[in-house]
Design an enzyme around this catalytic site. Structure first.
Site, mmCIF file in Angstrom:
data_model
loop_
_atom_site.group_PDB
_atom_site.id
_atom_site.type_symbol
_atom_site.label_atom_id
_atom_site.label_comp_id
_atom_site.label_asym_id
_atom_site.label_seq_id
_atom_site.Cartn_x
_atom_site.Cartn_y
_atom_site.Cartn_z
ATOM 1 N N SER A 175 1.430 -10.759 -10.339
ATOM 2 C CA SER A 175 2.403 -11.163 -9.359
ATOM 3 C C SER A 175 2.643 -9.952 -8.393
ATOM 4 C CB SER A 175 3.583 -11.555 -10.006
ATOM 5 O OG SER A 175 3.254 -12.476 -10.889
ATOM 6 N N GLU A 189 -3.279 -16.672 -21.060
ATOM 7 C CA GLU A 189 -1.874 -16.593 -20.830
ATOM 8 C C GLU A 189 -0.997 -17.682 -21.170
ATOM 9 O OE1 GLU A 189 -0.309 -15.794 -16.839
ATOM 10 O OE2 GLU A 189 1.357 -14.629 -17.902
ATOM 11 N N GLU A 210 6.504 -26.489 -12.338
ATOM 12 C CA GLU A 210 5.898 -27.187 -10.986
ATOM 13 C C GLU A 210 4.335 -27.053 -10.931
ATOM 14 O OE1 GLU A 210 8.639 -25.165 -10.814
ATOM 15 O OE2 GLU A 210 10.079 -26.833 -10.785
ATOM 16 N N GLN A 247 0.367 -6.787 -17.420
ATOM 17 C CA GLN A 247 -0.349 -7.538 -16.371
ATOM 18 C C GLN A 247 0.074 -7.555 -14.923
ATOM 19 O OE1 GLN A 247 0.677 -11.674 -16.746
ATOM 20 N NE2 GLN A 247 -1.213 -12.588 -15.874
HETATM 21 C C1 LIG Z 1 10.070 -13.101 -17.779
HETATM 22 C C2 LIG Z 1 8.927 -13.033 -16.863
HETATM 23 C C3 LIG Z 1 7.888 -12.313 -17.195
HETATM 24 C C4 LIG Z 1 6.587 -12.138 -16.301
HETATM 25 N N1 LIG Z 1 6.155 -11.086 -16.555
HETATM 26 C C5 LIG Z 1 4.802 -11.143 -15.616
HETATM 27 C C6 LIG Z 1 3.741 -10.297 -15.796
HETATM 28 O O1 LIG Z 1 3.834 -9.571 -16.937
HETATM 29 N N2 LIG Z 1 2.867 -9.942 -14.864
HETATM 30 C C7 LIG Z 1 2.813 -10.818 -13.708
HETATM 31 O O2 LIG Z 1 2.089 -10.538 -13.156
HETATM 32 N N3 LIG Z 1 3.808 -11.577 -13.443
HETATM 33 C C8 LIG Z 1 4.880 -11.891 -14.374
HETATM 34 N N4 LIG Z 1 5.880 -12.728 -14.125
HETATM 35 C C9 LIG Z 1 5.703 -13.546 -12.818
HETATM 36 C C10 LIG Z 1 5.435 -14.976 -12.893
HETATM 37 O O3 LIG Z 1 4.120 -15.161 -13.119
HETATM 38 C C11 LIG Z 1 6.026 -15.577 -11.458
HETATM 39 O O4 LIG Z 1 7.195 -15.170 -11.691
HETATM 40 C C12 LIG Z 1 5.381 -17.067 -11.334
HETATM 41 O O5 LIG Z 1 4.085 -17.141 -11.263
HETATM 42 C C13 LIG Z 1 6.182 -17.743 -10.216
HETATM 43 O O6 LIG Z 1 5.920 -16.734 -9.020
HETATM 44 P P1 LIG Z 1 7.174 -16.384 -7.923
HETATM 45 O O7 LIG Z 1 8.048 -15.824 -8.831
HETATM 46 O O8 LIG Z 1 6.578 -15.535 -6.937
HETATM 47 O O9 LIG Z 1 7.650 -17.810 -7.420
HETATM 48 P P2 LIG Z 1 7.080 -18.451 -6.377
HETATM 49 O O10 LIG Z 1 5.733 -18.628 -6.542
HETATM 50 O O11 LIG Z 1 7.709 -18.058 -4.914
HETATM 51 O O12 LIG Z 1 7.767 -20.109 -6.535
HETATM 52 C C14 LIG Z 1 9.202 -20.241 -6.027
HETATM 53 C C15 LIG Z 1 9.389 -21.844 -6.553
HETATM 54 O O13 LIG Z 1 8.250 -22.550 -5.481
HETATM 55 C C16 LIG Z 1 7.680 -23.424 -6.697
HETATM 56 N N5 LIG Z 1 6.261 -23.881 -5.998
HETATM 57 C C17 LIG Z 1 5.668 -22.570 -5.617
HETATM 58 N N6 LIG Z 1 4.403 -23.195 -5.293
HETATM 59 C C18 LIG Z 1 4.388 -24.404 -5.576
HETATM 60 C C19 LIG Z 1 3.572 -25.576 -5.460
HETATM 61 N N7 LIG Z 1 2.246 -25.515 -4.616
HETATM 62 N N8 LIG Z 1 3.870 -26.881 -5.660
HETATM 63 C C20 LIG Z 1 5.134 -26.945 -6.068
HETATM 64 N N9 LIG Z 1 6.241 -26.098 -6.326
HETATM 65 C C21 LIG Z 1 5.730 -24.875 -6.040
HETATM 66 C C22 LIG Z 1 7.599 -22.747 -7.760
HETATM 67 O O14 LIG Z 1 7.418 -23.648 -9.134
HETATM 68 C C23 LIG Z 1 9.069 -22.077 -7.893
HETATM 69 O O15 LIG Z 1 10.057 -23.073 -8.441
HETATM 70 C C24 LIG Z 1 6.886 -12.945 -15.112
HETATM 71 C C25 LIG Z 1 7.764 -13.888 -14.775
HETATM 72 C C26 LIG Z 1 8.989 -14.022 -15.614
HETATM 73 C C27 LIG Z 1 10.072 -14.847 -15.241
#
Ligand SMILES: Cc1cc2nc3c(=O)[nH]c(=O)nc-3n(C[C@H](O)[C@H](O)[C@H](O)COP(=O)(O)OP(=O)(O)OC[C@H]3O[C@@H](n4cnc5c(N)ncnc54)[C@H](O)[C@@H]3O)c2cc1C
Length: 393
Positions: free
Chosen positions: A116, A231, A362, A113
């Site tokens: 991100s 998902e 969150e 997928q």
């Molecule tokens: C083990 C693992 C596997 C993954 N596999 C995939 C994959 O196969 N494909 C893919 O596309 N992605 C994948 N991901 C990515 C995952 O979907 C993202 O890490 C997740 O959506 C969070 O995005 P970010 O890491 O950019 O954090 P951010 O969006 O930058 O968030 C940082 C912090 O801010 C908080 N935050 C952000 N916005 C808000 C809001 N509006 N209100 C309150 N709090 C908020 C979040 O909860 C978090 O604590 C994977 C992640 C992990 C850990």
């Protein structure tokens, strides 16, 4: 009494097991025969791995095959099975369904997928990977991150920006990308467990045929929502037998280690009750989905699963005592399955990711607050202007 449909499914599974004894048939061959018999996803159309029946009957198939020692397709291709297949089934053309579904189900072609990005995780609609049309092809440039199993994937579900002058949710288009195409570069990213289940993926002038577009141009967000809803259900919505899974492991450990104190017992029982409540909630959500009224249950189930799982494995570490600190090796490996943890120590570390992957806790709480409780949403100033004019990190 068995319904006619149920009897049909039972007869088909019986035939499948009689002609393809799972003990001697290669898993891929068995899964191919299961697909051809319409038993891959019974609710999919005939000819595409299904029988056009109610999804509830899939359980009849899965239980019979697991009991006979047959292979489990969801472990081999967790993203393809949980998210790729339902997205192709909902949005794909006949030709796309014919091309993608069978090898996805047999595990011959693993899926990943590509949503991100470094600047677009929770707010995935902010994504910047560009796809520019060039005749019957699109040229893709950009970067994705945290892409689970990209290193073994044949196909990737890519959401890209095709019109930066549209508001952010409107200018996206969804493609199925060949991960072996020239210009696709996959680099491992290491997790707390030591494994690199996921990766960074770079696209440099990657050519994607228009025939690999899922849904219309500009409809990428709508198609992506189908993937995201599936998902959440795939991560948090599995209904396991009562007392099994992580809580079952905790109970087993508690017995084995001979813990007798009331405080630990009380904690264990509280978690057991919570696990049962989550299980029943998921059961109710699954029934709602079968009746065709899917709601935000996928998100609330995912939230409850993630938070519970972390606390159950924390207790497991305490039950293990100093043994909890023993960890085989931090040598980096690149597993070919996701979410598989051979030891409790590894499962504990892996569980930390549950409240991030598939949408953070969150964000799940925001969905719960806004869509279930009807609370006012976040103030959003980025919905109307063209994506190109929205400030980004
Ligand atoms: C083990 C693992 C596997 C993954 N596999 C995939 C994959 O196969 N494909 C893919 O596309 N992605 C994948 N991901 C990515 C995952 O979907 C993202 O890490 C997740 O959506 C969070 O995005 P970010 O890491 O950019 O954090 P951010 O969006 O930058 O968030 C940082 C912090 O801010 C908080 N935050 C952000 N916005 C808000 C809001 N509006 N209100 C309150 N709090 C908020 C979040 O909860 C978090 O604590 C994977 C992640 C992990 C850990």
């Amino acid at each position: 009494m068995a319904t006619t449909d149920e009897q049909l499914v039972r007869d088909r599974v019986g035939d499948l097991l009689a002609t393809h004894d799972p003990k001697v048939t290669k898993p891929r061959e068995f899964l191919g025969a299961q697909f051809d018999a319409g038993l891959a996803w019974v609710h999919f159309p005939e000819g595409h791995g299904g029988l056009g029946l109610g999804p509830k009957l899939q359980r009849v198939v899965n239980e019979a095959i697991v009991a006979a020692g047959g292979p489990t397709p969801w472990l081999r291709n967790i993203i393809g099975y949980g998210m790729g297949a339902p997205t192709v089934a909902a949005e794909g053309t006949e030709e796309q369904k014919r091309r993608y579904l069978r090898p996805l189900f047999t595990g011959e072609e693993v899926w990943c997928q590509l949503f991100s990005e470094p600047g677009a995780g929770s707010d995935v609609a902010a994504l910047a990977t560009r796809a520019v049309r060039d005749g019957e092809e699109w040229i893709v440039n950009g970067q994705k991150v945290w892409t689970t199993l990209a290193h073994v994937a044949k196909w990737g579900m890519l959401v890209s920006r095709t019109d930066p002058e549209q508001p952010k949710h409107k200018g996206m288009t969804y493609f199925v990308v060949d991960m072996e195409a020239p210009g696709v570069e996959v680099k491992p990213l290491r997790q707390i467990t030591g494994d690199a289940e996921f990766n960074e993926v770079f696209f440099t002038d990657v050519r994607v045929p228009d025939a690999q577009r899922l849904g219309d141009v500009g409809e990428g967000w709508r198609v992506a929502l189908t993937t995201l809803m599936n998902e959440r259900v795939a991560i948090g919505g599995t209904v396991q037998p009562r007392g099994s899974g992580p809580i079952g492991e905790a109970v087993k450990l508690w017995r084995e280690k001979g813990w007798t104190g009331p405080a630990v017992r009380d904690r264990l029982l509280s978690l057991w009750v919570e696990a049962e409540a989550v299980r029943l909630t998921n059961l109710r959500a699954a029934e709602n989905r079968r009746r065709g009224t899917p709601g935000p249950e996928g998100s609330t189930g995912k939230l409850a699963f993630a938070e519970l799982n972390k606390r159950v494995y924390e207790l497991c570490m305490e039950l293990l005592g100093s043994e909890g600190m023993l960890y085989g090796s931090y040598e980096m490996t690149r597993p070919d399955i996701a979410m598989g943890s051979p030891t409790l120590q590894q499962a504990f570390l892996r569980s930390r990711a549950n409240s991030i992957e598939g949408g953070t806790s969150e964000i799940m709480r925001n969905i719960l607050g806004e869509r279930v409780l009807g609370l006012p949403g976040d103030v959003r100033v980025d919905l109307e202007p063209p994506w190109s004019q929205v400030p980004r990190s």
